[in-house]
Every structure is written in structure tokens, then in C-alpha cells.
Write an enzyme that holds these catalytic residues in place. Structure first.
Site, mmCIF file in Angstrom:
data_model
loop_
_atom_site.group_PDB
_atom_site.id
_atom_site.type_symbol
_atom_site.label_atom_id
_atom_site.label_comp_id
_atom_site.label_asym_id
_atom_site.label_seq_id
_atom_site.Cartn_x
_atom_site.Cartn_y
_atom_site.Cartn_z
ATOM 1 N N HIS A 78 60.656 79.816 70.467
ATOM 2 C CA HIS A 78 61.521 78.641 70.667
ATOM 3 C C HIS A 78 61.706 78.367 72.159
ATOM 4 O O HIS A 78 61.522 77.239 72.629
ATOM 5 C CB HIS A 78 62.873 78.894 69.993
ATOM 6 N N GLU A 79 62.076 79.398 72.908
ATOM 7 C CA GLU A 79 62.317 79.218 74.345
ATOM 8 C C GLU A 79 61.010 78.977 75.097
ATOM 9 O O GLU A 79 60.969 78.159 76.018
ATOM 10 C CB GLU A 79 63.080 80.412 74.915
ATOM 11 N N HIS A 82 60.029 75.354 74.985
ATOM 12 C CA HIS A 82 60.706 74.498 75.967
ATOM 13 C C HIS A 82 59.956 74.502 77.303
ATOM 14 O O HIS A 82 59.745 73.453 77.913
ATOM 15 C CB HIS A 82 62.145 74.971 76.195
#
Length: 166
Positions: A78-79, A82
Site C-alpha cells: 500500500h505504502e 503511493h
């Protein structure tokens, strides 16, 4: 609260997850994006954050210790997504279509914006406040703003100003 010391095996598993996801992304995107820095200093209820300018991922060590597999399977990708979206597309909405595409099509992970981890171990002290219809819990920061007279908070349901309970 004291930050727990993360066992090296957990740190290695997280790094493996990051490197595997990055290798998958670089292969699918035909790029060679660098490995971001991993920092275990995220506090509060956030599982992790991606810091674009410093190109680093901050992970919550308390939640990581309690949810190791979910961090490896979901939070790290998820990170990373980004950071990859920022490198690939520039500034776009944080959980927009580019991020969703990066998560699902490139990294092969379901695009979920929030985690469902138990938060009792990281939740800050709260203060009880009341309105006409229910009780509310304000964080210490919000409570102190009320005490100093800097602000008032209202209930989104009934519109009443919240009042501290004794």
C-alpha cells in the site's frame, strides 16, 4: 508508550516484501525505481505512511508486531504504491485511480484504503464529551484546544456543542 524493539526476522520479512513488490513493479512498468528507505517510527493509529519527498515508508512498529502478516501482504505494498504512483505520475490524489491501478494491476494487491487492525494498544487517552444524542471521545489534542478556549466541537448528528463530562 515505549516503541517495541522489532526482531530482526520481522524487519527482514518486511524488507523482503518491499523488495519483491518493487521488483514486480519495476518489471511490469519497465522501470528501475529505487528502493525506498524503511523507517519504523510511525505513531498513532496509522499503520504506515509514504513520505514522497524523502522517498521513505514509515511503519508503525506496535501495529506491525501485532499484525505481521497483514503488514507484509497489504501495508508495505500500500505504502510502496503511493511512492511508485508519485514517481510514475507525479502529484495525484492519494487513493485515486492511479493508486488503485498500481495496487491491483501492478502489485496484485487489493486496493484497500484503510486497515482493520485492533487499535487498543496504540489508541491515545481520550476524554468523554457529551451532546444531546450521544457520548463522544475527544483526543487529548482536541480536549486541550477546548480547555484553552481555542475551539468548540459540534456533534455531526444533532449539531450540539460538545461539553466535557465530569
Amino acid at each position: 508508550m515505549k516503541t517495541p524493539r522489532l526482531p530482526i526476522a520481522i524487519q527482514q520479512a518486511v524488507m523482503r516484501s518491499l523488495r519483491d513488490a518493487l521488483a514486480r513493479a519495476n518489471l511490469k512498468l519497465g522501470r528501475n525505481y529505487p528502493e525506498p528507505k524503511l523507517v519504523y517510527q510511525q505513531r498513532g493509529t496509522a499503520a504506515g505512511t509514504a513520505w514522497l519527498e524523502s522517498y521513505e515508508i514509515r511503519l508503525n512498529p506496535v501495529l506491525l508486531m501485532e499484525n505481521q502478516q497483514a503488514f507484509i501482504d497489504e501495508v508495505v505494498p500500500h505504502e510502496l504504491a503511493h511512492l511508485l504512483v508519485w514517481k510514475h505520475f507525479g502529484r495525484v490524489p492519494p487513493h485515486g485511480k492511479e493508486w488503485k491501478w498500481m495496487m491491483e494491476s501492478v502489485l496484485g494487491v487489493p486496493a484497500r484504503r484503510t486497515h482493520q487492525f485492533e487499535l487498543d494498544s496504540v489508541r491515545a487517552n481520550t476524554f468523554p464529551y457529551r451532546c444531546r444524542c450521544q457520548q463522544h471521545q475527544l483526543t487529548i489534542r482536541r480536549h486541550n484546544r477546548v480547555v484553552r478556549g481555542e475551539t468548540q466541537y459540534r456533534c455531526v448528528r444533532c449539531g450540539d456543542t460538545l461539553v466535557a463530562e465530569n
